[in-house]
Design a protein around this motif. Sequence first.
Motif, PDB file in Angstrom:
ATOM      1  N   TYR A  88     -22.213  -9.301  51.251  1.00 31.95           N
ATOM      2  CA  TYR A  88     -20.946  -8.821  51.776  1.00 31.95           C
ATOM      3  C   TYR A  88     -19.807  -9.446  50.973  1.00 31.95           C
ATOM      4  O   TYR A  88     -19.707 -10.662  50.851  1.00 31.95           O
ATOM      5  CB  TYR A  88     -20.809  -9.187  53.260  1.00 31.95           C
ATOM      6  CG  TYR A  88     -21.748  -8.375  54.118  1.00 31.95           C
ATOM      7  CD1 TYR A  88     -23.089  -8.699  54.212  1.00 31.95           C
ATOM      8  CD2 TYR A  88     -21.281  -7.252  54.807  1.00 31.95           C
ATOM      9  CE1 TYR A  88     -23.963  -7.929  54.961  1.00 31.95           C
ATOM     10  CE2 TYR A  88     -22.142  -6.479  55.571  1.00 31.95           C
ATOM     11  CZ  TYR A  88     -23.485  -6.821  55.637  1.00 31.95           C
ATOM     12  OH  TYR A  88     -24.348  -6.052  56.386  1.00 31.95           O
ATOM     13  N   PHE A  89     -18.951  -8.569  50.436  1.00 23.91           N
ATOM     14  CA  PHE A  89     -17.796  -9.004  49.662  1.00 23.91           C
ATOM     15  C   PHE A  89     -16.519  -8.798  50.460  1.00 23.91           C
ATOM     16  O   PHE A  89     -16.291  -7.730  51.014  1.00 23.91           O
ATOM     17  CB  PHE A  89     -17.682  -8.204  48.358  1.00 23.91           C
ATOM     18  CG  PHE A  89     -18.732  -8.517  47.335  1.00 23.91           C
ATOM     19  CD1 PHE A  89     -19.871  -7.727  47.229  1.00 23.91           C
ATOM     20  CD2 PHE A  89     -18.591  -9.594  46.482  1.00 23.91           C
ATOM     21  CE1 PHE A  89     -20.850  -8.004  46.286  1.00 23.91           C
ATOM     22  CE2 PHE A  89     -19.568  -9.873  45.534  1.00 23.91           C
ATOM     23  CZ  PHE A  89     -20.705  -9.075  45.441  1.00 23.91           C
ATOM     24  N   CYS A  90     -15.706  -9.803  50.481  1.00 22.52           N
ATOM     25  CA  CYS A  90     -14.363  -9.715  51.017  1.00 22.52           C
ATOM     26  C   CYS A  90     -13.439  -9.374  49.843  1.00 22.52           C
ATOM     27  O   CYS A  90     -13.655  -9.862  48.723  1.00 22.52           O
ATOM     28  CB  CYS A  90     -14.020 -11.081  51.611  1.00 22.52           C
ATOM     29  SG  CYS A  90     -12.338 -11.291  52.156  1.00 22.52           S
ATOM     30  N   ALA A  91     -12.433  -8.538  50.074  1.00 26.72           N
ATOM     31  CA  ALA A  91     -11.486  -8.180  49.015  1.00 26.72           C
ATOM     32  C   ALA A  91     -10.088  -8.108  49.609  1.00 26.72           C
ATOM     33  O   ALA A  91      -9.917  -7.850  50.805  1.00 26.72           O
ATOM     34  CB  ALA A  91     -11.864  -6.853  48.362  1.00 26.72           C
ATOM     35  N   ALA A  92      -9.090  -8.327  48.775  1.00 22.56           N
ATOM     36  CA  ALA A  92      -7.709  -8.303  49.240  1.00 22.56           C
ATOM     37  C   ALA A  92      -6.814  -7.638  48.208  1.00 22.56           C
ATOM     38  O   ALA A  92      -7.124  -7.619  47.011  1.00 22.56           O
ATOM     39  CB  ALA A  92      -7.225  -9.722  49.518  1.00 22.56           C
ATOM     40  N   SER A  93      -5.706  -7.114  48.715  1.00 25.68           N
ATOM     41  CA  SER A  93      -4.767  -6.425  47.831  1.00 25.68           C
ATOM     42  C   SER A  93      -3.367  -6.566  48.403  1.00 25.68           C
ATOM     43  O   SER A  93      -3.204  -6.958  49.556  1.00 25.68           O
ATOM     44  CB  SER A  93      -5.154  -4.949  47.735  1.00 25.68           C
ATOM     45  OG  SER A  93      -4.212  -4.213  47.000  1.00 25.68           O
ATOM     46  N   TYR A  94      -2.345  -6.232  47.613  1.00 28.66           N
ATOM     47  CA  TYR A  94      -0.996  -6.115  48.152  1.00 28.66           C
ATOM     48  C   TYR A  94      -0.298  -4.938  47.507  1.00 28.66           C
ATOM     49  O   TYR A  94      -0.876  -4.245  46.682  1.00 28.66           O
ATOM     50  CB  TYR A  94      -0.206  -7.415  48.033  1.00 28.66           C
ATOM     51  CG  TYR A  94      -0.079  -8.013  46.646  1.00 28.66           C
ATOM     52  CD1 TYR A  94      -1.035  -8.908  46.174  1.00 28.66           C
ATOM     53  CD2 TYR A  94       1.023  -7.741  45.846  1.00 28.66           C
ATOM     54  CE1 TYR A  94      -0.905  -9.476  44.920  1.00 28.66           C
ATOM     55  CE2 TYR A  94       1.162  -8.313  44.599  1.00 28.66           C
ATOM     56  CZ  TYR A  94       0.204  -9.180  44.139  1.00 28.66           C
ATOM     57  OH  TYR A  94       0.325  -9.749  42.915  1.00 28.66           O
TER      58      TYR A  94
END
Lengths: 112, 113
Positions: A88-94
Motif C-alpha cells: 500500500y502506497f500513500c501519496a500526496a499532492s497540492y
Amino acid sequence: DQQVKQNSPSLSVQEGRISILNCDYTNSMFDYFLWYKKYPAEGPTFLISISSIKDKNEDGRFTVFLNKSAKHLSLHIVPSQPGDSAVYFCAASYSGNTPLVFGKGTRLSVIA
Amino acid sequence: DTAVSQTPKYLVTQMGNDKSIKCEQNLGHDTMYWYKQDSKKFLKIMFSYNNKELIINETVPNRFSPKSPDKAHLNLHINSLELGDSAVYFCASSQGTHKETQYFGPGTRLLVL
C-alpha cells in the motif's frame, strides 16, 4: 528528503481483524492525499483519497483518516481479507500541476 | 481491453545500449506519466505530458527522452544505459490534473548488466 513517509515497511494482520496503515508527511502545502494498492508484477491501483478539507473518507471496508495538525493519515481496512495482501502506497499532492509524491509503501499480509 | 499497457514487460540489456519502452492507454485520458521505482522502492515521477505537451520533467538525465506521438501514447527512450537505470518503470494516465485518479500500467522491469 522524503516528503511522504511510511515508516512501517510491513504489517501482518489476521483475517477479519482491522489493518491500520500509517503515513506521515512533511510538506504543509499538501492538500490531497491518496492510497494506492499494488500486487506483485502489477501497477499500483487507486484505492481511496481524501481532500484536506475533510478528516475522514469511507468507501466500503476502507476508511482514510486525516489529521492535518499532526500531518498524519491512516488507512483502516475492516475486516481484513486475504485478498487485501499487497503493498500500500500513500501519496500526496497540492494545487496546480504538481506531481504526486509517493511514500515507500507498506507490505500488508493478511493471514487466514 | 487493458487500460494502460506497456511493452516490453521485461528488458535485459548491456550498459551503453539504447532502448525504448512503449506505453499506450485506451481510456481517452489527456495526461500521461512515466514513473521510476528504484531498488529502494520509491515511486518517483519522471515526466508528465498533457495533450502531447511536456508539463513536468523531474530533473531526469537527458539520456531519457519521452516522446508522445499522440494523446494515447507516451514512449520512453533511454540512451547510453547505465547500471543505475535498472528499475521498474511505470506508465500511468489520468484525465486532467495530477489530482485525478491515475491509472498505472503493469510496469517494465529493466535490468542493465
